[in-house]
Structure formats: structure tokens, C-alpha cells
Design a protein around this motif. Structure first.
Motif, PDB file in Angstrom:
ATOM      1  N   THR A 123       5.589  11.057  13.957  1.00  0.00           N
ATOM      2  CA  THR A 123       5.364   9.880  14.802  1.00  0.00           C
ATOM      3  C   THR A 123       4.963  10.297  16.208  1.00  0.00           C
ATOM      4  OG1 THR A 123       6.343   7.857  15.692  1.00  0.00           O
ATOM      5  CG2 THR A 123       7.839   9.715  15.392  1.00  0.00           C
ATOM      6  N   GLY A 124       4.189   9.428  16.855  1.00  0.00           N
ATOM      7  CA  GLY A 124       3.847   9.665  18.255  1.00  0.00           C
ATOM      8  C   GLY A 124       4.862   9.026  19.179  1.00  0.00           C
ATOM      9  N   LYS A 125       5.810   8.285  18.568  1.00  0.00           N
ATOM     10  CA  LYS A 125       6.777   7.550  19.398  1.00  0.00           C
ATOM     11  C   LYS A 125       8.147   8.220  19.297  1.00  0.00           C
ATOM     12  CE  LYS A 125       4.411   3.196  18.316  1.00  0.00           C
ATOM     13  NZ  LYS A 125       3.948   3.377  16.927  1.00  0.00           N
TER      14      LYS A 125
ATOM     15  N   LEU B 228      -6.826   5.147   8.486  1.00  0.00           N
ATOM     16  CA  LEU B 228      -7.697   5.803   9.463  1.00  0.00           C
ATOM     17  C   LEU B 228      -7.267   5.495  10.896  1.00  0.00           C
ATOM     18  CD1 LEU B 228      -9.015   2.935   9.931  1.00  0.00           C
ATOM     19  CD2 LEU B 228     -10.917   3.735   8.542  1.00  0.00           C
TER      20      LEU B 228
ATOM     21  N   SER C  82      -5.874  -0.636  -1.492  1.00  0.00           N
ATOM     22  CA  SER C  82      -5.045  -1.764  -1.918  1.00  0.00           C
ATOM     23  C   SER C  82      -5.855  -3.024  -2.172  1.00  0.00           C
ATOM     24  CB  SER C  82      -3.998  -2.073  -0.843  1.00  0.00           C
ATOM     25  OG  SER C  82      -4.654  -2.555   0.320  1.00  0.00           O
TER      26      SER C  82
ATOM     27  N   ARG D  59       3.822  13.861  16.246  1.00  0.00           N
ATOM     28  CA  ARG D  59       2.494  13.812  15.608  1.00  0.00           C
ATOM     29  C   ARG D  59       1.491  14.738  16.280  1.00  0.00           C
ATOM     30  NH1 ARG D  59       0.632   7.744  17.219  1.00  0.00           N
ATOM     31  NH2 ARG D  59      -0.623   8.226  19.038  1.00  0.00           N
TER      32      ARG D  59
ATOM     33  N   CYS E 115      -4.544   6.750   2.781  1.00  0.00           N
ATOM     34  CA  CYS E 115      -4.884   5.324   2.725  1.00  0.00           C
ATOM     35  C   CYS E 115      -5.382   4.775   4.043  1.00  0.00           C
ATOM     36  CB  CYS E 115      -3.677   4.514   2.251  1.00  0.00           C
ATOM     37  SG  CYS E 115      -2.350   4.461   3.450  1.00  0.00           S
TER      38      CYS E 115
ATOM     39  N   THR F 266       0.831  -1.204   0.000  1.00  0.00           N
ATOM     40  CA  THR F 266       0.000   0.000   0.000  1.00  0.00           C
ATOM     41  C   THR F 266       0.870   1.260   0.000  1.00  0.00           C
ATOM     42  OG1 THR F 266      -1.731  -1.178   1.174  1.00  0.00           O
ATOM     43  CG2 THR F 266      -1.845   1.228   1.244  1.00  0.00           C
TER      44      THR F 266
ATOM     45  N   SER G 286       5.954   5.322  12.113  1.00  0.00           N
ATOM     46  CA  SER G 286       6.557   4.103  12.663  1.00  0.00           C
ATOM     47  C   SER G 286       5.682   2.876  12.436  1.00  0.00           C
ATOM     48  CB  SER G 286       6.841   4.266  14.161  1.00  0.00           C
ATOM     49  OG  SER G 286       5.645   4.109  14.901  1.00  0.00           O
ATOM     50  N   GLY G 287       4.491   3.062  11.876  1.00  0.00           N
ATOM     51  CA  GLY G 287       3.608   1.934  11.594  1.00  0.00           C
ATOM     52  C   GLY G 287       4.046   1.193  10.335  1.00  0.00           C
ATOM     53  N   GLY G 288       3.266   0.186   9.952  1.00  0.00           N
ATOM     54  CA  GLY G 288       3.621  -0.620   8.785  1.00  0.00           C
ATOM     55  C   GLY G 288       3.661   0.202   7.510  1.00  0.00           C
ATOM     56  N   VAL G 289       2.545   0.839   7.153  1.00  0.00           N
ATOM     57  CA  VAL G 289       2.503   1.643   5.927  1.00  0.00           C
ATOM     58  C   VAL G 289       3.550   2.760   6.010  1.00  0.00           C
ATOM     59  CG1 VAL G 289       1.097   3.200   4.523  1.00  0.00           C
ATOM     60  CG2 VAL G 289       0.048   1.165   5.528  1.00  0.00           C
TER      61      VAL G 289
ATOM     62  N   VAL H  91      -6.240   6.022  -1.786  1.00  0.00           N
ATOM     63  CA  VAL H  91      -5.520   4.818  -2.221  1.00  0.00           C
ATOM     64  C   VAL H  91      -6.132   3.595  -1.546  1.00  0.00           C
ATOM     65  CG1 VAL H  91      -3.319   3.599  -2.159  1.00  0.00           C
ATOM     66  CG2 VAL H  91      -3.370   6.051  -2.667  1.00  0.00           C
TER      67      VAL H  91
HETATM   68  P1  NDP Z   1      -0.028   0.284  12.077  1.00  0.00           P
HETATM   69  O1  NDP Z   1      -0.820   0.063  13.330  1.00  0.00           O
HETATM   70  O2  NDP Z   1       1.199  -0.509  11.841  1.00  0.00           O
HETATM   71  O3  NDP Z   1       0.396   1.831  12.001  1.00  0.00           O
HETATM   72  C1  NDP Z   1      -0.462   2.889  12.267  1.00  0.00           C
HETATM   73  C2  NDP Z   1       0.369   4.022  12.849  1.00  0.00           C
HETATM   74  O4  NDP Z   1      -0.464   5.175  12.949  1.00  0.00           O
HETATM   75  C3  NDP Z   1       0.863   3.754  14.263  1.00  0.00           C
HETATM   76  O5  NDP Z   1       2.048   3.015  14.299  1.00  0.00           O
HETATM   77  C4  NDP Z   1       1.060   5.166  14.778  1.00  0.00           C
HETATM   78  O6  NDP Z   1       2.295   5.648  14.250  1.00  0.00           O
HETATM   79  C5  NDP Z   1      -0.068   5.945  14.077  1.00  0.00           C
HETATM   80  N1  NDP Z   1      -1.234   6.105  14.958  1.00  0.00           N
HETATM   81  C6  NDP Z   1      -1.893   5.137  15.629  1.00  0.00           C
HETATM   82  N2  NDP Z   1      -2.916   5.646  16.317  1.00  0.00           N
HETATM   83  C7  NDP Z   1      -2.906   6.990  16.065  1.00  0.00           C
HETATM   84  C8  NDP Z   1      -3.713   8.075  16.500  1.00  0.00           C
HETATM   85  N3  NDP Z   1      -4.737   7.901  17.331  1.00  0.00           N
HETATM   86  N4  NDP Z   1      -3.423   9.300  16.037  1.00  0.00           N
HETATM   87  C9  NDP Z   1      -2.390   9.505  15.194  1.00  0.00           C
HETATM   88  N5  NDP Z   1      -1.580   8.499  14.760  1.00  0.00           N
HETATM   89  C10 NDP Z   1      -1.852   7.270  15.188  1.00  0.00           C
HETATM   90  O7  NDP Z   1      -1.042   0.128  10.864  1.00  0.00           O
HETATM   91  P2  NDP Z   1      -0.721   0.034   9.292  1.00  0.00           P
HETATM   92  O8  NDP Z   1       0.441   0.893   8.978  1.00  0.00           O
HETATM   93  O9  NDP Z   1      -0.727  -1.377   8.882  1.00  0.00           O
HETATM   94  O10 NDP Z   1      -2.040   0.696   8.707  1.00  0.00           O
HETATM   95  C11 NDP Z   1      -2.244   2.095   8.894  1.00  0.00           C
HETATM   96  C12 NDP Z   1      -3.632   2.474   8.430  1.00  0.00           C
HETATM   97  O11 NDP Z   1      -3.736   2.265   7.038  1.00  0.00           O
HETATM   98  C13 NDP Z   1      -4.757   1.681   9.083  1.00  0.00           C
HETATM   99  O12 NDP Z   1      -5.846   2.530   9.307  1.00  0.00           O
HETATM  100  C14 NDP Z   1      -5.101   0.642   8.033  1.00  0.00           C
HETATM  101  O13 NDP Z   1      -6.418   0.189   8.141  1.00  0.00           O
HETATM  102  C15 NDP Z   1      -4.869   1.443   6.774  1.00  0.00           C
HETATM  103  N6  NDP Z   1      -4.565   0.632   5.603  1.00  0.00           N
HETATM  104  C16 NDP Z   1      -5.289   0.859   4.486  1.00  0.00           C
HETATM  105  C17 NDP Z   1      -5.050   0.177   3.341  1.00  0.00           C
HETATM  106  C18 NDP Z   1      -5.792   0.505   2.100  1.00  0.00           C
HETATM  107  O14 NDP Z   1      -5.892  -0.344   1.211  1.00  0.00           O
HETATM  108  N7  NDP Z   1      -6.312   1.708   1.981  1.00  0.00           N
HETATM  109  C19 NDP Z   1      -4.035  -0.903   3.311  1.00  0.00           C
HETATM  110  C20 NDP Z   1      -3.252  -1.007   4.524  1.00  0.00           C
HETATM  111  C21 NDP Z   1      -3.543  -0.268   5.642  1.00  0.00           C
HETATM  112  P3  NDP Z   1       3.230   6.664  15.070  1.00  0.00           P
HETATM  113  O15 NDP Z   1       3.297   6.141  16.472  1.00  0.00           O
HETATM  114  O16 NDP Z   1       4.536   6.579  14.334  1.00  0.00           O
HETATM  115  O17 NDP Z   1       2.581   8.006  15.005  1.00  0.00           O
END
Ligand code: NDP
Length: 331
Positions: free
Chosen positions: A184-186, A249, A274, A204, A247, A136, A162-165, A272
Motif C-alpha cells: 500500500t502507498g498509505k 491499471l 469482470s 508500495r 485486473c 473482481t 487499501s483500494g476496493g479490489v 482477469v
Molecule cells: P481503487 O481506487 O479503490 O484502488 C486502487 C488502489 O491502487 C488505490 O487505493 C491505491 O492503493 C493503489 N494506487 C492508486 N494509484 C496508484 C499508483 N499511481 N501507483 C501504485 N498504486 C496506486 O480502485 P479499485 O480497487 O476499484 O480498482 C483498481 C483497479 O482495478 C482499477 O484500475 C480498475 O479500473 C481495475 N478494475 C478492473 C476490473 C476488471 O474487470 N478487470 C474490475 C474492477 C476494477 P494503495 O494506496 O493501498 O497502494
């Protein structure tokens, strides 16, 4: 071919009761329709899998369900001209793990139109480390490029970095020569994000609270996996003519914005998806990943979890306690 295999099954709870989720013995006859049968070697834990496994959100649309929106494995039976027994294949999305039994199982039966041959140069485990999150992120980067984003245009913001995407978006954009600002929040993940190629780490909190309809122009483009107020603020600080690929939420599905960034700054908000992306876009995304992703970075982004750690991994992911990507070896 063995008739039974282990599968992680989500079953609907009785009226008023929570769903149950645990490993069971499953038979081939319980698999759903499909023209290709795959011995699953690796799968992953995506945000959507975590929602399904914990029952936090109505991701599962058919019970019983086997979660796992990503899988990699080997074809063990095929009625498709495109795939032969022994071919290594990958799958991302298409409703697998939501409406069609997914990758948390020794064997999956899949429709050939959903499968891709495993990209050359990556192992199945590496493809799962990338998974839907990385694929994605690649779709987002390609979308921004199609809208004119280039390193010469100015810095690019990645939220949820810091998340997957986010991790893959940072790594890919940096590999393409962009100046990447990672939100990032971390605080503790600053070194990790810099190692992936981020040049600046932003808190963040800068983006997560209600802001002004238009702020100072800062970024030429952005990859946002957070949505909600964050996406609204990202739009308000996108430079004239810039683009934001949205992409996710992770903060929320709402979008409390105004038309100002669009009508005064010519900003494009590009959605976007996926799950239903066509094969041409999928292949382009995997080509970008194969050509540009540093496999050393991939190792930094990835950790493994065991079959007996499925539920705790899902809870940790939803609690924002996981960095990067989690892979499970089904073998
Ligand atoms: P992860 O949980 O790995 O990463 C999400 C990151 O978002 C966290 O690591 C954190 O990063 C940040 N985060 C979490 N909660 C909050 C908050 N309340 N406010 C602000 N930032 C926050 O998930 P993925 O990366 O796998 O997926 C991210 C999003 O993308 C999800 O909503 C998922 O459903 C969506 N997605 C959509 C796809 C599509 O086809 N459109 C495909 C794949 C994913 P940090 O601490 O660094 O701020």
C-alpha cells in the motif's frame, strides 16, 4: 409504476467544452432496451464510475449516459422467464454505465442475461458494498486457485491493497488461509489491512519504480490491481511456478516487463476481466464471497455517500483518498 424518476446524467459537452454531470428527472421512455425493469435501491462508486463521472478517461461510449456499473434492486416488470416481479437482483458490469444506462437512477431497464438473483445471505446493500471491486477480487482468487495456488505454497502479494479490489483480495485470501502481504502507498492503512487479515504490510514504493528483470523469489502468487511498473516488478519476484492475477491499471496500462519470469521461472500472468465474465464464473465468485467474506470486515471496508456527493466522491477516489468501497442508497 411511476413514470419518472431521478437519474444522474452525464451529457456530452459542446465542441471544446467539458461534459456535464448532474441529477435530472428522467422518464421510463428514455430507458434503453431490456426485458427486466428494476427499481434500483443501491449502487456504488467504482474506479470506472469515477473516470466516467469526471470525464477523466473515455469510459462513456454513449451520451447521455447514466453511470453506475453495479446495481442492486427489485424487479418491477419482467418479460423474462428467469426473473419475476418482486425478485431481488444484482448486476455487475456488462457495459452498464458505459454503453447502457446504469445504476445511478431510481429505475434501470436491463437485459435478463446480465442479471443475477441476489445471493442468499447478503442484503442488496452488502452486495453493492462488495460490488464490482469485490466480485473482481473473488474472480482473481478463483483464478489463482485454478492455477494451483494454495496456502501451503507460500505468501501471496496483494497490490493496491487499501483500494476496493485490494481490500477484498486481502480479506478473501486471508479467510482462505493464505499468508497475505499487502502493498500500500498509505502507511496509515496498515492497521486496517491487518484487521482484514494481512500478515505483512509493504510500502508500495518497493514495487513502483523500475526494477530488475528477475528479483529474489518472494511470492507464490499475487493479485495486482495496479499494473504498470508495479506489475512488472511483481512478476519479477514471483516464485518458480507461481501465478499473478492482473485486473487493474491504477498505476498505468503499460507493462514494462521482460520474458524472464515466464521462461525461467514458469510464472503465469493471468488476466482477469469482470465485465464480460460469464454467469458461471460470476456465480462462483459470489458463492466464494457469500461463504468466506466476514461481514464485519465488509462493514470496515465500506462507507456511504449521498446523491449530492457523487462528484466529490469520484474526484476523491481518483485522487487515491478513499479507502475500500463507497455505496449510495438510491432510495
Ligand atoms: P481503487 O481506487 O479503490 O484502488 C486502487 C488502489 O491502487 C488505490 O487505493 C491505491 O492503493 C493503489 N494506487 C492508486 N494509484 C496508484 C499508483 N499511481 N501507483 C501504485 N498504486 C496506486 O480502485 P479499485 O480497487 O476499484 O480498482 C483498481 C483497479 O482495478 C482499477 O484500475 C480498475 O479500473 C481495475 N478494475 C478492473 C476490473 C476488471 O474487470 N478487470 C474490475 C474492477 C476494477 P494503495 O494506496 O493501498 O497502494
Amino acid at each position: 409504476m411511476t413514470d419518472t424518476f431521478k437519474a444522474f446524467v452525464i451529457a456530452k459537452g459542446a465542441e471544446g467544452q467539458a461534459q456535464s454531470a448532474s441529477w435530472h428527472e428522467m422518464g421510463l421512455s428514455e430507458l434503453m432496451d431490456g426485458d427486466v425493469t428494476v427499481r434500483v435501491r443501491h449502487t456504488t462508486m467504482n474506479y470506472k464510475d469515477a473516470l466516467a463521472i469526471t470525464g477523466t478517461s473515455p469510459v462513456v461510449r454513449r451520451f447521455p449516459m447514466v453511470p453506475g456499473i453495479d446495481l442492486a434492486g427489485e424487479v418491477i416488470a419482467s418479460d423474462s422467464a428467469e426473473f419475476a416481479v418482486g425478485d431481488e437482483v444484482i448486476l455487475n458490469g456488462w457495459g452498464v454505465g458505459e454503453t447502457h444506462l446504469g445504476g445511478y437512477a431510481g429505475i434501470a431497464r436491463i437485459r435478463s442475461e446480465w442479471l443475477l438473483h441476489k445471493p442468499e445471505g447478503l442484503t442488496g446493500a452488502q452486495c453493492m458494498a462488495i460490488g464490482t471491486a469485490g466480485y473482481t477480487a473473488a474472480l482473481c482468487v478463483l483464478r489463482l486457485q485454478a492455477l494451483g495456488a494454495s496456502p501451503a505454497g507460500g505468501p501471496v502479494l496483494v497490490t493496491g491493497a487499501s483500494g476496493g479490489v485490494g481490500s477484498f483480495a486481502v480479506a478473501l485470501l486471508a479467510a482462505l488461509g493464505f499468508e497475505v502481504h499487502a502493498s500500500t502507498g498509505k502507511r496509515s492503512e496498515g492497521a486496517y489491512l491487518k484487521a482484514l487479515g494481512a500478515s505483512q504490510i509493504l510500502d508500495r514504493a518497493e514495487f513502483s519504480e523500475k526494477g530488475r528483470p528477475l528479483g529474489k523469489e518472494r511470492f507464490a502468487a499475487a493479485v495486482d490491481s495496479v499494473g504498470g511498473q508495479t506489475l512488472a516488478n511483481v512478476l519479477s519476484v514471483t516464485r518458480y511456478g507461481g501465478a499473478v492475477a492482473a485486473c487493474g491499471l491504477a498505476q498505468g496500462y503499460d507493462l514494462p516487463t521482460t520474458v524472464m519470469p515466464f521462461i525461467l521461472r514458469n510464472v503465469t500472468l493471468a488476466g482477469v476481466d469482470s465485465v464480460m465474465a460469464d454467469k458461471a464464473h460470476r456465480r462462483a465468485a459470489w458463492t466464494l464471497l457469500t461463504e468466506r467474506l466476514d461481514l464485519g470486515h465488509l462493514q470496515q471496508i465500506t462507507a456511504e455517500f449521498r446523491p449530492d456527493e457523487v462528484e466529490e466522491t469520484a474526484r476523491a477516489l481518483l485522487a487515491g483518498k478513499i479507502r475500500g468501497r463507497m455505496v449510495m442508497n438510491i432510495d
